[in-house]
Design an enzyme around this catalytic site. Sequence first.
Site, PDB file in Angstrom:
ATOM      1  N   LYS A   9     -10.181  17.738  -1.046  1.00 11.78           N
ATOM      2  CA  LYS A   9      -9.989  17.365   0.359  1.00 11.78           C
ATOM      3  C   LYS A   9     -10.273  18.553   1.287  1.00 11.78           C
ATOM      4  CE  LYS A   9      -6.641  13.660  -0.633  1.00 11.78           C
ATOM      5  NZ  LYS A   9      -5.297  13.119  -0.300  1.00 11.78           N
ATOM      6  N   TYR A  49      -9.990   4.301   1.808  1.00 15.60           N
ATOM      7  CA  TYR A  49      -8.532   4.155   1.904  1.00 15.60           C
ATOM      8  C   TYR A  49      -8.116   2.783   2.431  1.00 15.60           C
ATOM      9  CZ  TYR A  49      -7.533   9.050   0.697  1.00 15.60           C
ATOM     10  OH  TYR A  49      -7.383  10.240   0.031  1.00 15.60           O
ATOM     11  N   PHE A  57       1.078   6.456   7.835  1.00 14.50           N
ATOM     12  CA  PHE A  57       0.317   7.702   7.658  1.00 14.50           C
ATOM     13  C   PHE A  57      -1.194   7.492   7.714  1.00 14.50           C
ATOM     14  CE2 PHE A  57       1.227   6.055   3.379  1.00 14.50           C
ATOM     15  CZ  PHE A  57      -0.048   6.035   2.801  1.00 14.50           C
ATOM     16  N   ARG A  85      -5.308  12.427 -13.084  1.00 13.76           N
ATOM     17  CA  ARG A  85      -4.122  12.122 -12.268  1.00 13.76           C
ATOM     18  C   ARG A  85      -2.955  13.031 -12.685  1.00 13.76           C
ATOM     19  NH1 ARG A  85      -4.125   9.038  -7.609  1.00 13.76           N
ATOM     20  NH2 ARG A  85      -1.938   8.623  -8.039  1.00 13.76           N
ATOM     21  N   THR A  91       2.031  12.948  -5.590  1.00 12.54           N
ATOM     22  CA  THR A  91       1.318  12.872  -4.307  1.00 12.54           C
ATOM     23  C   THR A  91       1.725  13.978  -3.332  1.00 12.54           C
ATOM     24  OG1 THR A  91       1.108  10.475  -4.534  1.00 12.54           O
ATOM     25  CG2 THR A  91       0.867  11.376  -2.312  1.00 12.54           C
ATOM     26  N   ASN A 112      -2.647  17.435   0.737  1.00 13.53           N
ATOM     27  CA  ASN A 112      -2.299  17.579  -0.681  1.00 13.53           C
ATOM     28  C   ASN A 112      -3.517  17.801  -1.576  1.00 13.53           C
ATOM     29  OD1 ASN A 112      -3.367  15.071  -0.506  1.00 13.53           O
ATOM     30  ND2 ASN A 112      -1.656  13.988  -1.456  1.00 13.53           N
ATOM     31  N   HIS A 115      -7.918  14.122  -4.191  1.00 13.76           N
ATOM     32  CA  HIS A 115      -7.818  12.685  -4.470  1.00 13.76           C
ATOM     33  C   HIS A 115      -8.362  12.435  -5.877  1.00 13.76           C
ATOM     34  CE1 HIS A 115      -8.350   8.332  -4.261  1.00 13.76           C
ATOM     35  NE2 HIS A 115      -9.512   8.554  -4.848  1.00 13.76           N
ATOM     36  N   GLU A 126     -14.779   3.439  -6.217  1.00 15.66           N
ATOM     37  CA  GLU A 126     -14.888   4.693  -5.465  1.00 15.66           C
ATOM     38  C   GLU A 126     -16.161   5.460  -5.839  1.00 15.66           C
ATOM     39  OE1 GLU A 126     -11.119   6.599  -6.259  1.00 15.66           O
ATOM     40  OE2 GLU A 126     -10.019   5.109  -5.082  1.00 15.66           O
TER      41      GLU A 126
HETATM   42  P1  IDP Z   1      -2.363   9.575  -4.205  1.00 15.64           P
HETATM   43  O1  IDP Z   1      -3.368  10.407  -3.434  1.00 15.64           O
HETATM   44  O2  IDP Z   1      -1.457  10.431  -5.036  1.00 15.64           O
HETATM   45  O3  IDP Z   1      -2.991   8.449  -4.990  1.00 15.64           O
HETATM   46  P2  IDP Z   1      -1.486   7.551  -2.300  1.00 15.64           P
HETATM   47  O4  IDP Z   1      -0.111   6.957  -2.250  1.00 15.64           O
HETATM   48  O5  IDP Z   1      -2.598   6.684  -2.799  1.00 15.64           O
HETATM   49  O6  IDP Z   1      -1.384   8.913  -3.118  1.00 15.64           O
HETATM   50  O7  IDP Z   1      -1.820   8.034  -0.813  1.00 15.64           O
HETATM   51  C1  IDP Z   1      -3.118   8.428  -0.463  1.00 15.64           C
HETATM   52  C2  IDP Z   1      -3.042   9.679   0.381  1.00 15.64           C
HETATM   53  O8  IDP Z   1      -2.388   9.384   1.616  1.00 15.64           O
HETATM   54  C3  IDP Z   1      -2.208  10.815  -0.224  1.00 15.64           C
HETATM   55  O9  IDP Z   1      -2.932  11.590  -1.146  1.00 15.64           O
HETATM   56  C4  IDP Z   1      -1.823  11.598   1.011  1.00 15.64           C
HETATM   57  O10 IDP Z   1      -2.904  12.426   1.457  1.00 15.64           O
HETATM   58  C5  IDP Z   1      -1.619  10.495   2.038  1.00 15.64           C
HETATM   59  N1  IDP Z   1      -0.219  10.070   2.117  1.00 15.64           N
HETATM   60  C6  IDP Z   1       0.405   9.168   1.327  1.00 15.64           C
HETATM   61  N2  IDP Z   1       1.681   8.994   1.696  1.00 15.64           N
HETATM   62  C7  IDP Z   1       1.868   9.788   2.766  1.00 15.64           C
HETATM   63  C8  IDP Z   1       2.990  10.057   3.619  1.00 15.64           C
HETATM   64  O11 IDP Z   1       4.084   9.487   3.465  1.00 15.64           O
HETATM   65  N3  IDP Z   1       2.804  10.982   4.609  1.00 15.64           N
HETATM   66  C9  IDP Z   1       1.607  11.609   4.792  1.00 15.64           C
HETATM   67  N4  IDP Z   1       0.530  11.390   4.035  1.00 15.64           N
HETATM   68  C10 IDP Z   1       0.656  10.490   3.036  1.00 15.64           C
HETATM   69 MG    MG Z   2      -3.917   6.668  -4.397  1.00 16.48          MG
END
Ligand code: IDP
Ligand code: MG
Length: 156
Positions: A9, A49, A57, A85, A91, A112, A115, A126
């Site tokens: 990212k 997404y 978010f 993963r 996450t 974070n 992805h 994807e």
């Molecule tokens: P993942 O990336 O671990 O699969 P997902 O739940 O699919 O997590 O969420 C996608 C992305 O959305 C996350 O990687 C993060 O960047 C963002 N995200 C998810 N939940 C939150 C939140 O509660 N606050 C801010 N960003 C979030």
């Molecule tokens: Mg995800």
Amino acid sequence: METTLIILKPDAVQRGLIGRIISRFEDKGLQVVGTRLMKISPELAAKHYESHEGKPFYPGLVSFMTSSPVVVLALRGVGAIAICRKMMGATFGSNAEPGTIRGDFGVSNSFNLIHGSDSPEAAKHELGLFFSSEDLLDWDRAGEGWIYDLSGDEPE
Ligand code: IDP
Ligand code: MG
């Protein structure tokens, strides 16, 4: 063999972590079969997404993902989706385990770093969003026989 879609990212690229993160996957034994440095358009971010549309978010996520270049990777290996993963970690950087990419390199919940596809269906979808079929290369690794036991019908 599975192929998964990984995105380093904008925060990972801006912080100069491209090499260190890719090294972790190479060290593990995953094979890079596709790579791209690109800026994600709002349209592509929305497609990628789409399952998060409507969540609180989501607007911030799309603006983050389109704010600066990313590195997109296609990584191949037996069980590559689950392995990646696991290596990414939880996450949120604030509670990702040490030893994982998110656990070792970040503290933020929204920035974070990475992805990774979370299922074979997501990986197929994807990979199709970010790569055309000629961008993914089937190539023989010289050391394959020391990464997997190739003596049986399937690499093990
Ligand atoms: P993942 O990336 O671990 O699969 P997902 O739940 O699919 O997590 O969420 C996608 C992305 O959305 C996350 O990687 C993060 O960047 C963002 N995200 C998810 N939940 C939150 C939140 O509660 N606050 C801010 N960003 C979030
Ligand atoms: Mg995800």
